[in-house]
Design a protein around this motif. Structure first.
Motif, mmCIF file in Angstrom:
data_model
loop_
_atom_site.group_PDB
_atom_site.id
_atom_site.type_symbol
_atom_site.label_atom_id
_atom_site.label_comp_id
_atom_site.label_asym_id
_atom_site.label_seq_id
_atom_site.Cartn_x
_atom_site.Cartn_y
_atom_site.Cartn_z
ATOM 1 N N THR A 217 -27.920 -1.573 20.163
ATOM 2 C CA THR A 217 -28.627 -0.820 19.119
ATOM 3 C C THR A 217 -29.691 -1.655 18.418
ATOM 4 O OG1 THR A 217 -26.652 0.515 18.739
ATOM 5 C CG2 THR A 217 -28.334 0.572 17.028
ATOM 6 N N GLY A 218 -30.921 -1.086 18.398
ATOM 7 C CA GLY A 218 -32.010 -1.698 17.660
ATOM 8 C C GLY A 218 -32.641 -2.919 18.310
ATOM 9 N N THR A 219 -32.180 -3.286 19.522
ATOM 10 C CA THR A 219 -32.742 -4.455 20.210
ATOM 11 C C THR A 219 -33.714 -3.987 21.290
ATOM 12 O OG1 THR A 219 -31.100 -4.569 21.988
ATOM 13 C CG2 THR A 219 -30.527 -5.615 19.877
ATOM 14 N N GLY A 220 -34.324 -4.930 21.964
ATOM 15 C CA GLY A 220 -35.241 -4.611 23.055
ATOM 16 C C GLY A 220 -34.555 -3.976 24.251
ATOM 17 N N ASP B 48 -32.209 -1.598 23.871
ATOM 18 C CA ASP B 48 -31.732 -0.277 23.444
ATOM 19 C C ASP B 48 -32.483 0.791 24.233
ATOM 20 O OD1 ASP B 48 -31.180 2.123 22.139
ATOM 21 O OD2 ASP B 48 -31.170 1.204 20.153
ATOM 22 N N PRO B 49 -31.783 1.581 25.091
ATOM 23 C CA PRO B 49 -32.479 2.565 25.923
ATOM 24 C C PRO B 49 -33.156 3.677 25.127
ATOM 25 C CG PRO B 49 -30.106 2.854 26.090
ATOM 26 C CD PRO B 49 -30.335 1.590 25.318
ATOM 27 N N GLU B 50 -32.648 3.990 23.922
ATOM 28 C CA GLU B 50 -33.282 5.029 23.112
ATOM 29 C C GLU B 50 -34.650 4.554 22.623
ATOM 30 O OE1 GLU B 50 -31.000 7.030 20.158
ATOM 31 O OE2 GLU B 50 -29.319 7.367 21.510
ATOM 32 N N ILE B 51 -34.743 3.299 22.220
ATOM 33 C CA ILE B 51 -36.031 2.750 21.786
ATOM 34 C C ILE B 51 -36.976 2.658 22.980
ATOM 35 C CG2 ILE B 51 -37.190 0.684 20.902
ATOM 36 C CD1 ILE B 51 -34.859 0.285 19.003
ATOM 37 N N GLU B 52 -36.455 2.226 24.136
ATOM 38 C CA GLU B 52 -37.276 2.144 25.351
ATOM 39 C C GLU B 52 -37.868 3.506 25.694
ATOM 40 O OE1 GLU B 52 -35.031 0.517 28.583
ATOM 41 O OE2 GLU B 52 -34.557 -1.334 27.499
ATOM 42 N N MET B 53 -37.036 4.556 25.640
ATOM 43 C CA MET B 53 -37.497 5.897 25.994
ATOM 44 C C MET B 53 -38.576 6.383 25.024
ATOM 45 S SD MET B 53 -35.361 9.434 26.421
ATOM 46 C CE MET B 53 -34.502 8.951 27.902
ATOM 47 N N LYS B 54 -38.375 6.140 23.739
ATOM 48 C CA LYS B 54 -39.363 6.557 22.735
ATOM 49 C C LYS B 54 -40.688 5.838 22.948
ATOM 50 C CE LYS B 54 -37.063 9.363 19.946
ATOM 51 N NZ LYS B 54 -37.461 10.743 19.743
ATOM 52 N N ARG B 55 -40.616 4.549 23.249
ATOM 53 C CA ARG B 55 -41.844 3.765 23.392
ATOM 54 C C ARG B 55 -42.611 4.094 24.666
ATOM 55 N NH1 ARG B 55 -39.498 -1.956 21.109
ATOM 56 N NH2 ARG B 55 -39.656 -1.428 18.903
#
Length: 200
Positions: free
Chosen positions: A110-113, A115-122
């Motif tokens: 969570t919240g790191t590089g 994190d698949p949710e952050i990857e998908m959003k970016r």
């Protein structure tokens, strides 16, 4: 020496199958009522309002899928996945098994590089980051204008289940559902349902 297993208890991790099914029925009831109203009235103002209401209830069903990914819809794990696939994830082309693999990776990172949710959003919004700013409405507007349709593909491609045969349900379910609705002359219902999933 082994440390004792951590047992997490409390109202947020309690299993309430009746409550889960009740909310699932409520959400589907609202969705079906909106689809029926749109087909009955054929009014563009009603259809636009329905797009937002259906999108809201699909998000609510997504929360139920999240609970099922944590085995919180039913104590029996087989029934947990059976119910959540048939009632929540298969209609939109996903599997709870595939979503679980992806989502638990999010919990580990969570919240790191990683994190698949952050990857998908970016992938769709390079400047996206946490915490979100209320001043930047661009991602929200782009999603409403149709960029969210990528989420339909992301769930199918990005959340593959561990076993290949588990991919049959999320392919057959939407195809069968759409075929029945087209045959009955309810193409507008398909547009509103999947349009809501990909926008609102």
């Amino acid at each position: 020496m082994h440390s004792p297993e951590l047992k997490i208890t409390g109202p947020l991790v309690a299993v309430h199958t009746g409550r889960w099914l009740g909310w699932c029925s409520f959400d589907w009831g609202i969705i079906l009522l909106c689809l029926w109203g749109a087909e009955y009235t054929r009014d563009w103002v009603f259809c636009l309002a329905a797009l937002f209401v259906i999108g809201n209830r699909l998000h609510a069903l997504g929360i139920l899928a999240h609970d099922a990914a944590h085995y919180l819809s039913c104590r029996n794990r087989f029934l947990n996945d059976l119910l959540s696939n048939h009632l929540v994830t298969w209609p939109v082309g996903w599997t709870v098994e595939g979503y679980r693999i992806w989502h638990l990776k999010h919990h580990r990172h969570t919240g790191t590089g990683q994190d698949p949710e952050i990857e998908m959003k970016r992938e769709t919004e390079p400047g996206w980051d946490l915490p979100l700013s209320g001043k930047n409405l661009r991602p929200l507007l782009l999603d409403i204008l149709g960029r969210g349709i990528l989420g339909l593909l992301a769930g199918f491609v990005g959340f593959p289940p561990a076993k290949k045969w588990q991919q049959i349900g999320p392919i057959l379910y939407p195809v069968l559902l759409c075929s029945l609705l087209i045959d009955a002359g309810h193409s507008l219902a398909i547009i509103l349902f999947y349009g809501s999933f990909g926008t609102t």
